[in-house]
Design a protein around this motif. Sequence first.
Motif, mmCIF file in Angstrom:
data_model
loop_
_atom_site.group_PDB
_atom_site.id
_atom_site.type_symbol
_atom_site.label_atom_id
_atom_site.label_comp_id
_atom_site.label_asym_id
_atom_site.label_seq_id
_atom_site.Cartn_x
_atom_site.Cartn_y
_atom_site.Cartn_z
ATOM 1 N N GLU A 146 -58.234 -57.959 64.539
ATOM 2 C CA GLU A 146 -58.720 -57.489 65.841
ATOM 3 C C GLU A 146 -57.571 -57.324 66.837
ATOM 4 O O GLU A 146 -57.528 -56.334 67.587
ATOM 5 N N LYS A 147 -56.651 -58.274 66.849
ATOM 6 C CA LYS A 147 -55.518 -58.184 67.769
ATOM 7 C C LYS A 147 -54.648 -56.971 67.447
ATOM 8 O O LYS A 147 -54.180 -56.257 68.359
ATOM 9 N N ILE A 148 -54.445 -56.697 66.178
ATOM 10 C CA ILE A 148 -53.650 -55.521 65.781
ATOM 11 C C ILE A 148 -54.332 -54.240 66.254
ATOM 12 O O ILE A 148 -53.682 -53.336 66.793
ATOM 13 N N LEU A 149 -55.638 -54.156 66.066
ATOM 14 C CA LEU A 149 -56.368 -52.966 66.504
ATOM 15 C C LEU A 149 -56.319 -52.814 68.019
ATOM 16 O O LEU A 149 -56.166 -51.700 68.542
ATOM 17 N N MET A 150 -56.448 -53.918 68.736
ATOM 18 C CA MET A 150 -56.372 -53.853 70.198
ATOM 19 C C MET A 150 -54.993 -53.366 70.652
ATOM 20 O O MET A 150 -54.877 -52.565 71.592
ATOM 21 N N HIS A 196 -63.918 -39.641 59.973
ATOM 22 C CA HIS A 196 -63.831 -38.203 59.725
ATOM 23 C C HIS A 196 -62.614 -37.549 60.371
ATOM 24 O O HIS A 196 -62.529 -36.331 60.422
ATOM 25 N N HIS A 197 -61.705 -38.359 60.849
ATOM 26 C CA HIS A 197 -60.484 -37.838 61.474
ATOM 27 C C HIS A 197 -59.282 -38.401 60.721
ATOM 28 O O HIS A 197 -58.777 -39.463 61.065
ATOM 29 N N PRO A 198 -58.830 -37.714 59.686
ATOM 30 C CA PRO A 198 -57.793 -38.243 58.780
ATOM 31 C C PRO A 198 -56.494 -38.633 59.492
ATOM 32 O O PRO A 198 -55.887 -39.651 59.153
ATOM 33 N N GLU A 199 -56.069 -37.823 60.465
ATOM 34 C CA GLU A 199 -54.807 -38.132 61.145
ATOM 35 C C GLU A 199 -54.910 -39.462 61.893
ATOM 36 O O GLU A 199 -53.990 -40.288 61.853
ATOM 37 N N PHE A 200 -56.031 -39.683 62.544
ATOM 38 C CA PHE A 200 -56.262 -40.944 63.247
ATOM 39 C C PHE A 200 -56.335 -42.108 62.261
ATOM 40 O O PHE A 200 -55.710 -43.159 62.464
ATOM 41 N N GLN A 201 -57.088 -41.925 61.194
ATOM 42 C CA GLN A 201 -57.241 -42.994 60.200
ATOM 43 C C GLN A 201 -55.887 -43.379 59.597
ATOM 44 O O GLN A 201 -55.591 -44.563 59.396
ATOM 45 N N GLU A 202 -55.074 -42.389 59.322
ATOM 46 C CA GLU A 202 -53.758 -42.667 58.746
ATOM 47 C C GLU A 202 -52.879 -43.401 59.743
ATOM 48 O O GLU A 202 -52.132 -44.317 59.371
ATOM 49 N N ALA A 203 -52.960 -43.012 61.016
ATOM 50 C CA ALA A 203 -52.163 -43.691 62.045
ATOM 51 C C ALA A 203 -52.563 -45.156 62.168
ATOM 52 O O ALA A 203 -51.706 -46.041 62.274
ATOM 53 N N VAL A 204 -53.874 -45.421 62.147
ATOM 54 C CA VAL A 204 -54.343 -46.808 62.208
ATOM 55 C C VAL A 204 -53.891 -47.585 60.979
ATOM 56 O O VAL A 204 -53.425 -48.718 61.075
ATOM 57 N N ALA A 205 -54.021 -46.955 59.816
ATOM 58 C CA ALA A 205 -53.631 -47.630 58.572
ATOM 59 C C ALA A 205 -52.154 -48.005 58.568
ATOM 60 O O ALA A 205 -51.784 -49.113 58.172
ATOM 61 N N LEU A 206 -51.315 -47.083 59.004
ATOM 62 C CA LEU A 206 -49.872 -47.366 59.047
ATOM 63 C C LEU A 206 -49.565 -48.493 60.022
ATOM 64 O O LEU A 206 -48.758 -49.383 59.737
ATOM 65 N N TYR A 207 -50.204 -48.446 61.185
ATOM 66 C CA TYR A 207 -49.979 -49.479 62.206
ATOM 67 C C TYR A 207 -50.470 -50.836 61.702
ATOM 68 O O TYR A 207 -49.782 -51.850 61.832
ATOM 69 N N TRP A 208 -51.664 -50.836 61.115
ATOM 70 C CA TRP A 208 -52.230 -52.082 60.590
ATOM 71 C C TRP A 208 -51.338 -52.668 59.497
ATOM 72 O O TRP A 208 -51.037 -53.860 59.505
ATOM 73 N N ARG A 209 -50.904 -51.831 58.563
ATOM 74 C CA ARG A 209 -50.090 -52.316 57.447
ATOM 75 C C ARG A 209 -48.779 -52.917 57.938
ATOM 76 O O ARG A 209 -48.331 -53.958 57.459
ATOM 77 N N LYS A 210 -48.168 -52.254 58.897
ATOM 78 C CA LYS A 210 -46.893 -52.740 59.433
ATOM 79 C C LYS A 210 -47.042 -54.116 60.062
ATOM 80 O O LYS A 210 -46.172 -54.991 59.898
#
Length: 242
Positions: A37-41, A84-98
Amino acid sequence: MIDQILVNIHSLVSEGKKCLVVFDLDSTLFDVSPRIEKILMDFALDPENIKRFPEQVSCFSKIKTAHTDWGFTNALQRAGLDGHHPEFQEAVALYWRKHFFSNDYLKYDTPNEGALEYVHEVMKAGADVAYLTGRDVHRMEPGTTRQLQQWNLPLNDKAVLFVKPDKAMDDAEYKTDWFLAKERQGYDKVYFFDNEPVILNLMGAKCPHVESIFFDSTHSGKAEPPPDLPRIMNFVLNQRNS
């Protein structure tokens, strides 16, 4: 179940035998949902992300993680972000993974119910303790050490942290090989708590001498938990409820 383990340890130690109790960390001893949750915030507070994804970021105020979440996808969906927004999903995934696989956010994890007390009870009973995690040495060992200290979990010659030497190593293979190493052969009884069925299935095949316990919190969904294993959802001792 976990009360009986303490009884067994007491009995074996009184006979001069050696016991080892091994705990996984993520989603076993610790609830990682506050970290997610903190990462997403923080993703939503990043000016670049606000600029790129204003509509999606506006939904982040509704995000709330649950201890049953695996990764961040469910939390996004509950907030109305449908994937349904691949660019957004990928950005979140990269940020979360890091940030999920880093030292900096481990301090946001919280212990699962009864976990801290149970580790101390295991040591009082006379067993050695090992924290065996898929976290790797380069990205997460210092933060993990600080996390154990933050929650006053024992960390000494009788309670030792083990992390993966290389992040590329498969978690299940790493853990089963760890149990098979000669350093672990001097124990008369070994217990292992983990939440991941993939690991527990391989343990059953390669390390049948280890008594594994399934911690039923969340997992990858890549396998079903072995049906014959004991299953717990917290570490609360029954004697404490009486």
